[in-house]
Scaffold this motif. Sequence first.
Motif, PDB file in Angstrom:
ATOM      1  N   THR A  12      14.345  25.337 117.194  1.00 34.07           N
ATOM      2  CA  THR A  12      14.456  25.869 115.863  1.00 34.07           C
ATOM      3  C   THR A  12      12.947  25.957 115.165  1.00 34.07           C
ATOM      4  N   ASP A  13      12.740  26.564 114.355  1.00 32.42           N
ATOM      5  CA  ASP A  13      11.486  26.779 113.725  1.00 32.42           C
ATOM      6  C   ASP A  13      11.185  25.672 112.881  1.00 32.42           C
ATOM      7  N   SER A  14      10.209  24.547 113.352  1.00 36.00           N
ATOM      8  CA  SER A  14      10.026  23.585 112.816  1.00 36.00           C
ATOM      9  C   SER A  14       9.441  23.508 111.423  1.00 36.00           C
ATOM     10  N   SER A  15       8.938  24.490 110.909  1.00 39.53           N
ATOM     11  CA  SER A  15       8.465  24.802 109.617  1.00 39.53           C
ATOM     12  C   SER A  15       9.563  24.885 108.354  1.00 39.53           C
ATOM     13  N   LEU A  16      10.712  25.564 109.044  1.00 44.42           N
ATOM     14  CA  LEU A  16      11.827  25.907 108.023  1.00 44.42           C
ATOM     15  C   LEU A  16      11.447  26.457 106.920  1.00 44.42           C
ATOM     16  N   ARG A  17      10.759  27.705 107.143  1.00 49.15           N
ATOM     17  CA  ARG A  17      10.144  28.619 106.196  1.00 49.15           C
ATOM     18  C   ARG A  17      10.993  28.711 105.008  1.00 49.15           C
ATOM     19  N   SER A  18      10.630  28.390 103.767  1.00 53.38           N
ATOM     20  CA  SER A  18      11.352  28.514 102.522  1.00 53.38           C
ATOM     21  C   SER A  18      10.567  29.446 101.476  1.00 53.38           C
ATOM     22  N   GLY A  19      11.472  29.642 100.517  1.00 53.95           N
ATOM     23  CA  GLY A  19      10.842  30.276  99.316  1.00 53.95           C
ATOM     24  C   GLY A  19      10.046  29.350  98.313  1.00 53.95           C
ATOM     25  N   PRO A  20       9.424  29.669  97.169  1.00 56.19           N
ATOM     26  CA  PRO A  20       8.797  28.856  96.459  1.00 56.19           C
ATOM     27  C   PRO A  20       9.485  27.848  95.778  1.00 56.19           C
ATOM     28  N   GLY A  21      10.608  27.518  95.997  1.00 51.64           N
ATOM     29  CA  GLY A  21      11.663  26.362  95.408  1.00 51.64           C
ATOM     30  C   GLY A  21      12.464  25.935  96.366  1.00 51.64           C
ATOM     31  N   THR A  22      13.168  24.815  95.912  1.00 46.42           N
ATOM     32  CA  THR A  22      14.277  24.334  96.727  1.00 46.42           C
ATOM     33  C   THR A  22      15.706  24.610  95.762  1.00 46.42           C
ATOM     34  N   VAL A  36      14.084  40.351 107.537  1.00 48.21           N
ATOM     35  CA  VAL A  36      14.637  40.357 106.315  1.00 48.21           C
ATOM     36  C   VAL A  36      14.807  38.933 105.608  1.00 48.21           C
ATOM     37  N   ALA A  37      15.207  38.112 106.874  1.00 45.93           N
ATOM     38  CA  ALA A  37      15.386  36.462 106.299  1.00 45.93           C
ATOM     39  C   ALA A  37      14.038  36.226 105.865  1.00 45.93           C
ATOM     40  N   ALA A  38      13.126  36.274 106.349  1.00 42.96           N
ATOM     41  CA  ALA A  38      11.485  35.747 106.196  1.00 42.96           C
ATOM     42  C   ALA A  38      11.477  36.187 104.673  1.00 42.96           C
ATOM     43  N   ALA A  39      11.476  37.703 104.502  1.00 41.82           N
ATOM     44  CA  ALA A  39      11.351  38.302 103.124  1.00 41.82           C
ATOM     45  C   ALA A  39      12.202  37.798 101.834  1.00 41.82           C
ATOM     46  N   LEU A  40      13.615  37.290 102.277  1.00 38.19           N
ATOM     47  CA  LEU A  40      14.387  36.789 101.332  1.00 38.19           C
ATOM     48  C   LEU A  40      13.895  35.210 101.168  1.00 38.19           C
ATOM     49  N   ALA A  41      13.544  34.706 101.864  1.00 42.46           N
ATOM     50  CA  ALA A  41      12.863  33.304 101.679  1.00 42.46           C
ATOM     51  C   ALA A  41      11.607  33.174 100.906  1.00 42.46           C
ATOM     52  N   ALA A  42      10.839  34.391 101.058  1.00 38.21           N
ATOM     53  CA  ALA A  42       9.795  34.382 100.163  1.00 38.21           C
ATOM     54  C   ALA A  42       9.964  34.905  98.735  1.00 38.21           C
ATOM     55  N   GLU A  43      11.119  35.709  98.586  1.00 43.22           N
ATOM     56  CA  GLU A  43      11.395  36.137  97.140  1.00 43.22           C
ATOM     57  C   GLU A  43      12.277  35.381  96.346  1.00 43.22           C
ATOM     58  N   LEU A  44      13.389  34.543  96.861  1.00 44.28           N
ATOM     59  CA  LEU A  44      14.121  34.117  96.259  1.00 44.28           C
ATOM     60  C   LEU A  44      14.116  32.564  96.146  1.00 44.28           C
ATOM     61  N   PRO A  45      13.959  31.856  95.125  1.00 50.31           N
ATOM     62  CA  PRO A  45      13.861  30.193  95.165  1.00 50.31           C
ATOM     63  C   PRO A  45      15.165  29.638  95.803  1.00 50.31           C
ATOM     64  N   GLY A  46      15.077  28.694  96.613  1.00 57.85           N
ATOM     65  CA  GLY A  46      16.169  27.945  97.163  1.00 57.85           C
ATOM     66  C   GLY A  46      16.727  28.665  98.463  1.00 57.85           C
ATOM     67  N   VAL A  47      15.900  29.786  98.870  1.00 57.21           N
ATOM     68  CA  VAL A  47      16.574  30.338 100.133  1.00 57.21           C
ATOM     69  C   VAL A  47      15.476  30.009 101.158  1.00 57.21           C
ATOM     70  N   ARG A  48      15.985  29.619 102.384  1.00 58.38           N
ATOM     71  CA  ARG A  48      14.978  29.137 103.511  1.00 58.38           C
ATOM     72  C   ARG A  48      15.644  29.976 104.685  1.00 58.38           C
ATOM     73  N   TYR A  49      14.811  29.997 105.696  1.00 57.14           N
ATOM     74  CA  TYR A  49      14.780  30.775 107.070  1.00 57.14           C
ATOM     75  C   TYR A  49      14.775  29.933 108.198  1.00 57.14           C
ATOM     76  N   VAL A  50      15.893  29.872 108.934  1.00 56.61           N
ATOM     77  CA  VAL A  50      15.649  28.853 110.502  1.00 56.61           C
ATOM     78  C   VAL A  50      15.798  29.972 111.619  1.00 56.61           C
ATOM     79  N   ARG A  51      14.886  30.063 112.360  1.00 61.05           N
ATOM     80  CA  ARG A  51      15.189  30.638 113.611  1.00 61.05           C
ATOM     81  C   ARG A  51      15.584  30.085 114.915  1.00 61.05           C
ATOM     82  N   LEU A  52      16.596  30.334 115.698  1.00 58.30           N
ATOM     83  CA  LEU A  52      16.996  29.499 116.989  1.00 58.30           C
ATOM     84  C   LEU A  52      16.835  30.484 117.997  1.00 58.30           C
ATOM     85  N   ALA A  53      16.590  29.907 119.062  1.00 55.96           N
ATOM     86  CA  ALA A  53      16.258  30.811 120.225  1.00 55.96           C
ATOM     87  C   ALA A  53      17.424  31.075 121.117  1.00 55.96           C
TER      88      ALA A  53
END
Length: 448
Positions: free
Chosen positions: A3-13, A101-118
Amino acid sequence: MTTDSSLRSGPGTTGRRSSSRDGAAGRDHGRLPGRDHLPARQPVATASAAPVLDVVVPVYNEEKDLHPCVVRLHGHLARTFPYPFRITVADNASTDATPAVAAALAAELPGVRYVRLAEKGRGRALRTVWSASDAPVLAYMDVDLSTDLNALLPLVAPLISGHSDLAIGSRLARSSRVVRGTKREFISRAYNLILRSSLAAGFSDAQCGFKAIRREVAERLLPMVEDSGWFFDTELLVLAERAGLRIHEVPVDWIDDPDSTVHIVRTATEDLKGVWRVGRALAVGALPLDRLARPFGDDPRDRALTGVERGLARQLIGFCAVGVLSTLFYLVLYSLFRLGVGPQVANGGALLVSAVANTAANRRLTFGVRGRSGAVRHQAQGLVVFAIGLALTSGSLAALGAASGSPSHSTELAVLITANLAATVLRFLLLRAWVFPARACPEPEDLR
């Protein structure tokens, strides 16, 4: 599985900005009321930005539906959910534009994060995100949003209050409003009928992609769930129910997605394999469900009440049911053995075989002892109880022979039934007080 260890998130949780009128209440959003007595995990007080609910949306090649789904879900939670929340998009190794698309949503909306599984697998995605989440309540829903979002707050409310341990949406409840094709309706009802008949499942809809669980419950259940695909949540529910946890059901309004990419035949085959695997494990006592039995709340059955014998009525019913079946089994064996040997030998052989079966049945069904621990000792003690029954029935046969000389077979059976009834009361008392004595209720720290 990675999994992406950074757990990319938007500007808020959090999807809800606290206003000044929230005051001190906002600082306790991370604490769930009603479960301060939990022996396994104590809720941790967190800052006002910490999410109370983490909604996971597992996706695979959903570049078309992902953006409208998350935007709609985020807007609904921001308007209706009274606590901070998080939406986690769990990408199951998509090969299209879903990651972008998921990364863009995480950057756009507060409280949205994106996790990538292999690797693919809905169960794998849920296990990964739920295991790492810090939210007290964890949920998931399908990306097509077939379920009406108005059911989301009723779904998680019993978990937030501490009333229930898991919650599921049900399309098969009487008050649910469902629009879908005949084939899917038949498959869904047939599958749940299989669960009820083979695994004695009490919940009504295992496959609805709309479920929630408390985090401390997930921490104990997830290591026991083997499946990483579509059978994951069914297995989770079966284990939770067998462990005595409370499952809350919410009737939902549901509209079938005609563009669903789920392969029905392959999914059904994997589900049936899962049913067989779990059923076999439950039958042989291979699952340590005793570790989960009622550790997540104040159960009145665990209280020591003066003058009240715990479980006596249920044990009597179970003992009588097992006793009736054992007696019939014993009489059949005696009649078969009597064809070739004398009455005493036939009686001893029939009693020995039926006693082993009776002890095993009472161990599991009457006194609720599961697993293999102590099974040999219980059978040895059961044989002592059997010896007492043998003495009573053999003595009755000897007395009958001395009195009548050559009694008829029906008379022998009548005397044996009477002797067995006389031994039944003593057998129950010995099993309850000596072979399967009531265990002391563990203190909370013993369950950690």
